[in-house]
Design an enzyme around this catalytic site. Structure first.
Site, PDB file in Angstrom:
ATOM      1  N   SER A 142       0.864  -1.187   0.000  1.00 27.23           N
ATOM      2  CA  SER A 142       0.000   0.000   0.000  1.00 27.23           C
ATOM      3  C   SER A 142       0.895   1.229   0.000  1.00 27.23           C
ATOM      4  O   SER A 142       2.066   1.153   0.362  1.00 27.23           O
ATOM      5  CB  SER A 142      -0.844   0.046   1.268  1.00 27.23           C
ATOM      6  OG  SER A 142      -0.048   0.458   2.374  1.00 27.23           O
ATOM      7  N   ASP A 143       0.372   2.376  -0.396  1.00 27.54           N
ATOM      8  CA  ASP A 143       1.118   3.607  -0.157  1.00 27.54           C
ATOM      9  C   ASP A 143       1.094   3.876   1.359  1.00 27.54           C
ATOM     10  O   ASP A 143       0.350   3.234   2.114  1.00 27.54           O
ATOM     11  CB  ASP A 143       0.561   4.783  -0.967  1.00 27.54           C
ATOM     12  CG  ASP A 143       1.629   5.873  -1.149  1.00 27.54           C
ATOM     13  OD1 ASP A 143       2.601   5.919  -0.361  1.00 27.54           O
ATOM     14  OD2 ASP A 143       1.492   6.697  -2.074  1.00 27.54           O
TER      15      ASP A 143
END
Ligand code: NOJ
Length: 754
Positions: free
Chosen positions: A279-280
């Site tokens: 994920s960011d």
């Protein structure tokens, strides 16, 4: 013990090894492998860069690490520290699974190269691959295993600060640059010597945020996703990238990080991606912020179910709640296992079980390799774009002129010369424009310097201010009027003035969107005053997006776009200005006249009253200031004898295009020959032009070369929004080849049904 990481041929052995470990893992250890923390060490007494609260303390992370609940860390770049943390993983955890160290190595580590948009402007894929292999070599030498790059988001709105991190507006160029970067960082497969895992980002559509405001929602039709935003990702995946990062924003109403369609259908099923998805930063927690997940536990379950394997957490990972969610049956253990296996396999492939530590004694030797600096200078020379050159003001007439006034604070700023997204560069060895010109001029030419104006400031602090050296000096002793006049006087007294203008590096990048494209602060006033002296003026622009050059493009003799040129930027600029090297870069985006033009792309479709294309606004021409692909040279090129080996093909077949290019100038120079096509009619209306081939070539004075291009199914197909399939229409295609997207030399061919 083998010292070589397993290669692709023994995928089975890799899988078996990972499965062997998996069988011994508790749910908490499994989830630990899926958890990545920011580890800031000495600066961790500060607030997190995204303002979400205090950063986690090192001892909290280390305690989690000892429990086997950390799979990866980011932002650790000191090899001794890397080894210390790795030793905890290898000696103090139950299963002794090595840590994977990730980092943002965007355009260089110690040696800084031009910012990515600048490298794309070189249109030189071998150069880009070489440059990123050097970045990988340096990063690996300090213990980094994985790079959050390349950013392959297509950007068509220059208000979006992150445009600087990508390759511009075009999917064809964007895909080529994505492949070159993945190959450079990673080599042919995960686990090669001196290379890293490459993670293209941000999947997907981030470049289209509403109003260019960073992180704002994105609404993209299927048509745009498949034809414009997906191609660079697909190309990066075909090139074998080992990781992909999710995007922050909502995509058509569903947050990208919780978007099952993106990861399961597109990434894995359609493109066959078998690496791991991260994920960011904090994007899993953000699923609650979006109003998508009920709470953090729900966010974790939905991210995992969507296809996110690892959470990048600034602090307090949402994934912490996965073991109890598993117990209550909220997701299947098979899905969890699949994610863990992907991460473990990456570690096996990287050879970390055999060689978890970095050789501290070697790091400085690699970082000090002078060949890396040479490559940085070459990259800067090849990326710079000559936008304007009236009466051949450039190259400078150094045989007759004996004094150059260098003006503008950016001319002498080491921090700005290297641009945003660098953390470990060396100030002392960074060559500014002023340094480069001084060294080049030697005793022949006198160089004088005045900043003229003080540094302009952002209205809000930057999230990168927390890093040492990033807070701009407030310049309390700067006398605005005196300095302004001093600069103008220097220009008036010199044979030529070189003025360096643009955005300061903290005005562009992540969290650095703008509502205007104007030159910041008093730059335009200074430019006008310097031009007003009557001294010939060369303007150097430091930027990562188009800025408003309406006045400059009418009144300044020469404009050279130097981007943020990197460690050796000043040497590159001096070589170009003095004519030792001829500029050959070309714009990877359309240059609008003003902010009101946005978005403006060359590959638009045509419609009602195309003859009035230039008058879509009544208050300003709606043509660009500079077209996509534009860039001048110190020579001239002529294109002729455009021909095809067949005038008609069936859908699915290919044909060859050939064209003669001649250097009509008096010196060796580079040209980027660009091929564009247009489909005249079919099941959709297609853009007036689309780039489908390019080659950067060097020709000596008078040399003619015949270039060949192939047009086949990959170039002629498009994703049809009505039938929702890839389509090649029976139709007529126009073909143009030339030096930019307004090329005139053309031919055409027919495609019949297959
Ligand atoms: C947030 C950014 O969006 C992403 O590009 C970057 O890799 C991570 N932070 C880690 O720094």
């Amino acid at each position: 013990m083998s010292s070589h990481p397993p290669t692709n041929d023994n995928a089975m052995a890799v899988r078996q090894r990972a499965e062997g470990l998996l069988r011994r893992m508790t749910p908490a250890e499994k989830v630990g492998q899926l958890t990545q923390y920011f580890y800031f060490g000495s600066v961790s007494d500060q607030e997190s860069p995204d303002g979400s609260g205090p950063l986690p303390q090192p001892d909290v992370i280390e305690a989690a690490l000892r429990r086997g609940e950390v799979g990866s860390l980011l932002f650790v770049t000191d090899p001794a520290e890397t080894n210390r943390l790795q030793r905890i993983a290898m000696e103090e955890t139950r299963l002794r699974i090595p840590l994977l160290f990730g980092f943002d190595v965007i355009h260089g580590y110690r040696t800084v190269f031009p910012v990515p948009i600048g490298m794309a402007a070189s249109w030189d894929m071998q150069l880009i691959e070489r440059v990123q292999s050097i970045a990988a070599r340096e990063a690996r030498a300090v213990g980094i295993h994985w790079v959050f790059a390349p950013m392959v988001d297509i950007a068509r709105d220059p208000r979006w600060g992150r445009m600087i991190e990508g390759a511009g507006e075009d999917p064809y160029l964007g895909a080529a640059v994505a492949v070159a970067q993945v190959r450079g960082f990673q080599g042919d497969a995960v686990g090669q010597k001196e290379r890293l895992i490459s993670g293209p980002k941000h999947f997907a559509g981030y470049g289209a945020s509403l109003g260019g405001r960073d992180y704002d929602e994105v609404n993209l039709s299927d048509y745009e996703l498949w034809n414009v935003h997906f191609p660079p990702f697909e190309a990066a995946i075909k090139a074998g990238c080992g990781n992909v990062m999710s995007a922050y924003m909502d995509l058509n109403g569903v947050p990208a990080t919780g978007n099952n369609w993106l990861f399961s259908q597109v990434l894995r099923k359609t493109w066959g991606f078998d690496g791991f998805v991260v994920s960011d930063a904090n994007a899993v927690r953000d699923l609650v912020t979006h109003g998508f997940a009920r709470d953090l536990s729900n966010a974790a379950v939905r991210a995992l179910n969507a296809g996110v394997d690892m959470e990048m957490a600034i602090a307090d990972p949402a994934f912490e709640s996965l073991p109890s969610a598993l117990e209550s049956g909220q997701f299947s253990e098979n899905d969890l296992n699949a994610s863990v296996l992907r991460v473990l396999e990456a570690k096996v492939r990287m050879g970390l079980f055999e060689n978890p530590y970095v050789d501290q004694s070697r790091a400085e030797e690699v970082l000090g390799d002078t060949r890396h600096r040479t490559e940085s200078r070459i990259a800067a020379e090849r990326s710079e774009v000559l936008l304007r050159n009236e009466q051949e003001l450039l190259p400078l007439n150094v045989h007759e002129w004996s004094s150059i006034a260098v003006i503008g604070p950016l001319a002498d700023s080491k921090r700005d010369t290297v641009g945003p997204w660098v953390f470990d560069f060396n100030q002392d060895e960074t060559i500014t424009v002023l340094d480069g010109l001084r060294e080049k001029a030697g005793d022949r030419v006198t160089i004088s310097y005045a900043p003229g104006i003080r540094r302009a400031h952002r209205a809000f602090p930057s999230m990168f201010d927390m890093f040492p050296g990033n807070i701009p000096d407030q310049q309390p002793d700067f006398d605005d009027d005196v300095e302004f006049q001093r600069a103008v006087k220097l220009a008036a007294d010199a044979d030529v003035a070189v003025i360096v203008l643009g955005e300061w590096q903290n005005m562009i990048g992540e969290n650095a969107s703008r509502s205007s494209l104007e030159l910041p602060g008093r730059q335009l006033d200074l430019l006008k005053a310097v031009v007003g002296t009557g001294t010939p003026v060369v303007m150097l622009l430091m930027n990562g997006r188009p800025l408003d050059l309406r006045w400059a493009s009418d009144h300044v003799g020469a404009i050279l776009d130097i981007w943020y040129p990197g460690s050796m930027g000043g040497h590159a600029v001096a070589n170009l200005l003095f004519g030792d090297v001829s500029p050959g870069g070309k714009l990877p985006f359309t240059w609008p006249r003003s902010v009101g033009h946005i978005p403006m792309i060359y590959s638009h479709t045509t419609s009602q009253q195309p003859e009035k294309q230039a008058h879509r606004y009544w208050d300003e021409e709606s043509t660009p200031l500079y077209p996509f692909g534009h860039g001048l040279i110190y020579a001239g090129f002529e294109y002729s004898r455009l021909s095809l080996d067949r005038s008609s093909i069936r859908a699915g077949e290919s044909l060859r295009v050939s064209v003669d290019v001649k250097n009509t100038g008096y010196r060796e120079a580079d040209e980027v020959a660009q091929l564009y096509i247009h489909q005249r009619y079919g099941a959709s209306s297609r853009p007036v032009r689309e780039l489908k081939g390019f080659q950067r070539i060097s020709l000596s004075a008078g040399e003619v070369r015949t270039l060949g291009f192939t047009l086949g199914p990959d170039e002629l197909r498009y994703w049809n929004a009505a039938s929702k399939v890839w389509t090649i229409d029976a139709t007529t295609f126009d073909v143009w080849v030339g030096g930019d997207s307004t090329a005139l030399l053309s031919t055409s061919f027919e495609v019949a049904d297959s």
